[in-house]
Motif scaffolding. Structure first.
Motif, short mmCIF file in Angstrom:
data_model
loop_
_atom_site.label_atom_id
_atom_site.label_comp_id
_atom_site.label_asym_id
_atom_site.label_seq_id
_atom_site.Cartn_x
_atom_site.Cartn_y
_atom_site.Cartn_z
N ALA A 42 -42.78 -0.07 11.69
CA ALA A 42 -42.82 0.98 12.48
C ALA A 42 -44.22 1.71 12.61
O ALA A 42 -44.33 2.60 13.75
CB ALA A 42 -42.00 2.13 11.44
N MET A 43 -45.09 1.71 11.79
CA MET A 43 -46.38 2.11 12.06
C MET A 43 -47.21 1.37 13.18
O MET A 43 -48.54 1.47 13.13
CB MET A 43 -47.04 2.80 10.65
N ALA A 44 -46.94 0.06 13.51
CA ALA A 44 -47.80 -0.94 14.03
C ALA A 44 -48.08 -0.15 15.36
O ALA A 44 -47.32 0.60 16.03
CB ALA A 44 -46.85 -2.23 14.42
N ASP A 45 -49.52 -0.50 15.94
CA ASP A 45 -49.72 -0.06 17.12
C ASP A 45 -49.72 -0.91 18.13
O ASP A 45 -48.86 -1.97 18.16
CB ASP A 45 -51.31 0.35 17.01
N ALA A 46 -50.20 -0.81 19.18
CA ALA A 46 -50.09 -1.71 20.73
C ALA A 46 -50.35 -3.08 20.26
O ALA A 46 -49.84 -4.02 21.06
CB ALA A 46 -50.60 -1.14 21.68
N ASP A 47 -51.21 -3.23 19.21
CA ASP A 47 -51.69 -4.61 18.90
C ASP A 47 -50.60 -5.30 18.19
O ASP A 47 -51.17 -6.62 18.05
CB ASP A 47 -53.06 -4.60 18.16
N GLY A 48 -49.69 -4.67 17.62
CA GLY A 48 -48.54 -5.37 16.75
C GLY A 48 -49.11 -5.36 15.28
O GLY A 48 -50.24 -5.11 15.10
N VAL A 49 -48.42 -6.21 14.45
CA VAL A 49 -48.65 -6.42 13.14
C VAL A 49 -47.95 -7.53 12.51
O VAL A 49 -46.88 -7.95 12.93
CB VAL A 49 -48.53 -4.83 12.37
N GLN A 50 -48.49 -8.20 11.43
CA GLN A 50 -47.76 -8.97 10.83
C GLN A 50 -48.46 -9.32 9.49
O GLN A 50 -49.55 -8.97 9.08
CB GLN A 50 -48.02 -10.56 11.49
N GLY A 51 -47.74 -9.90 8.46
CA GLY A 51 -48.22 -9.99 7.17
C GLY A 51 -47.01 -10.33 6.26
O GLY A 51 -45.77 -10.60 6.88
N VAL A 52 -47.01 -10.68 4.76
CA VAL A 52 -46.17 -11.01 4.20
C VAL A 52 -46.33 -10.36 2.72
O VAL A 52 -47.65 -10.43 2.46
CB VAL A 52 -46.05 -12.54 4.07
N PHE A 53 -45.32 -9.65 2.28
CA PHE A 53 -45.43 -9.38 0.95
C PHE A 53 -44.94 -10.40 -0.09
O PHE A 53 -44.06 -10.97 0.00
CB PHE A 53 -44.58 -8.05 0.62
N GLU A 54 -45.74 -10.72 -1.14
CA GLU A 54 -45.57 -11.58 -2.09
C GLU A 54 -45.49 -10.98 -3.32
O GLU A 54 -46.26 -10.17 -4.05
CB GLU A 54 -46.78 -12.42 -2.26
N ILE A 55 -44.10 -11.30 -3.87
CA ILE A 55 -43.57 -10.43 -4.99
C ILE A 55 -43.79 -11.40 -6.33
O ILE A 55 -43.47 -12.62 -6.19
CB ILE A 55 -42.08 -10.11 -5.13
N GLU A 56 -44.36 -10.87 -7.34
CA GLU A 56 -44.60 -11.74 -8.58
C GLU A 56 -44.36 -11.06 -9.61
O GLU A 56 -44.26 -9.75 -9.77
CB GLU A 56 -46.35 -11.93 -8.79
N ASP A 57 -43.83 -11.72 -10.72
CA ASP A 57 -43.31 -11.26 -11.90
C ASP A 57 -44.72 -10.86 -12.93
O ASP A 57 -45.81 -10.98 -12.51
CB ASP A 57 -42.57 -11.94 -12.78
N GLU A 58 -44.31 -10.17 -14.07
CA GLU A 58 -45.45 -9.73 -14.84
C GLU A 58 -46.52 -10.99 -15.29
O GLU A 58 -47.60 -10.69 -15.62
CB GLU A 58 -44.84 -9.44 -16.39
N GLY A 59 -45.91 -12.23 -15.20
CA GLY A 59 -46.83 -13.55 -15.55
C GLY A 59 -47.35 -13.84 -14.21
O GLY A 59 -47.90 -14.89 -14.30
N ARG A 60 -47.55 -13.20 -13.26
CA ARG A 60 -48.23 -13.38 -12.04
C ARG A 60 -47.39 -14.69 -11.13
O ARG A 60 -47.99 -15.38 -10.68
CB ARG A 60 -49.57 -13.55 -12.23
N MET A 61 -46.03 -15.26 -11.60
CA MET A 61 -45.45 -16.06 -10.98
C MET A 61 -44.81 -15.58 -9.89
O MET A 61 -44.32 -14.68 -9.79
CB MET A 61 -44.39 -16.54 -11.85
N LEU A 62 -45.11 -16.23 -8.69
CA LEU A 62 -44.61 -16.09 -7.33
C LEU A 62 -42.97 -16.13 -7.40
O LEU A 62 -42.55 -17.08 -7.78
CB LEU A 62 -45.05 -16.68 -6.09
N LEU A 63 -42.24 -14.97 -7.03
CA LEU A 63 -40.77 -15.06 -7.00
C LEU A 63 -40.21 -15.06 -5.82
O LEU A 63 -39.18 -15.65 -5.42
CB LEU A 63 -40.26 -13.52 -7.79
N ALA A 64 -40.94 -14.20 -4.71
CA ALA A 64 -40.35 -14.24 -3.29
C ALA A 64 -41.41 -13.76 -2.55
O ALA A 64 -42.35 -13.10 -2.86
CB ALA A 64 -39.07 -13.15 -3.54
N ARG A 65 -41.06 -14.06 -1.10
CA ARG A 65 -41.92 -13.61 -0.16
C ARG A 65 -40.89 -12.84 0.73
O ARG A 65 -40.06 -13.20 1.28
CB ARG A 65 -42.67 -14.72 0.51
#
Length: 95
Positions: A42-65
């Motif tokens: 929603a806050m993206a400017d005219a140049d667009g935006v992209q990324g990924v949130f990586e969710i990790e648990d307390e042990g820093r194991m990747l759970l989801a993207r």
């Protein structure tokens, strides 16, 4: 309550979440990441935006993207017809 970390990867780099959030479940963490992704789009400017949130648990194991993106919008330029329409809409000017 378990703690979840939300790291952000984008073309600008990698931001590591050092605080995390205590949430009741992975589903709540996914909701949180989805909300943040929607805000980024929603806050993206005219140049667009992209990324990924990586969710990790307390042990820093990747759970989801949670990826997100918004395409760059073409820049609009005023044409002669746009200018004449704008001038007509403002009405005649007195000299």
């Amino acid at each position: 309550m378990p703690r979840f970390f939300f790291n952000l990867r984008s073309p600008q780099g990698h931001q590591m979440d050092i605080d995390g959030l205590k949430l009741g479940s992975l589903n709540e963490a996914l909701d949180e990441a989805s909300f943040a992704a929607q805000a980024a789009v929603a806050m993206a400017d005219a140049d667009g935006v992209q990324g990924v949130f990586e969710i990790e648990d307390e042990g820093r194991m990747l759970l989801a993207r949670v990826p997100y993106s918004a395409e760059a919008r073409p820049k609009q330029t005023a044409t002669e017809s746009d200018i004449s329409v704008a001038a007509a809409a403002s009405g005649p000017s007195k000299l």
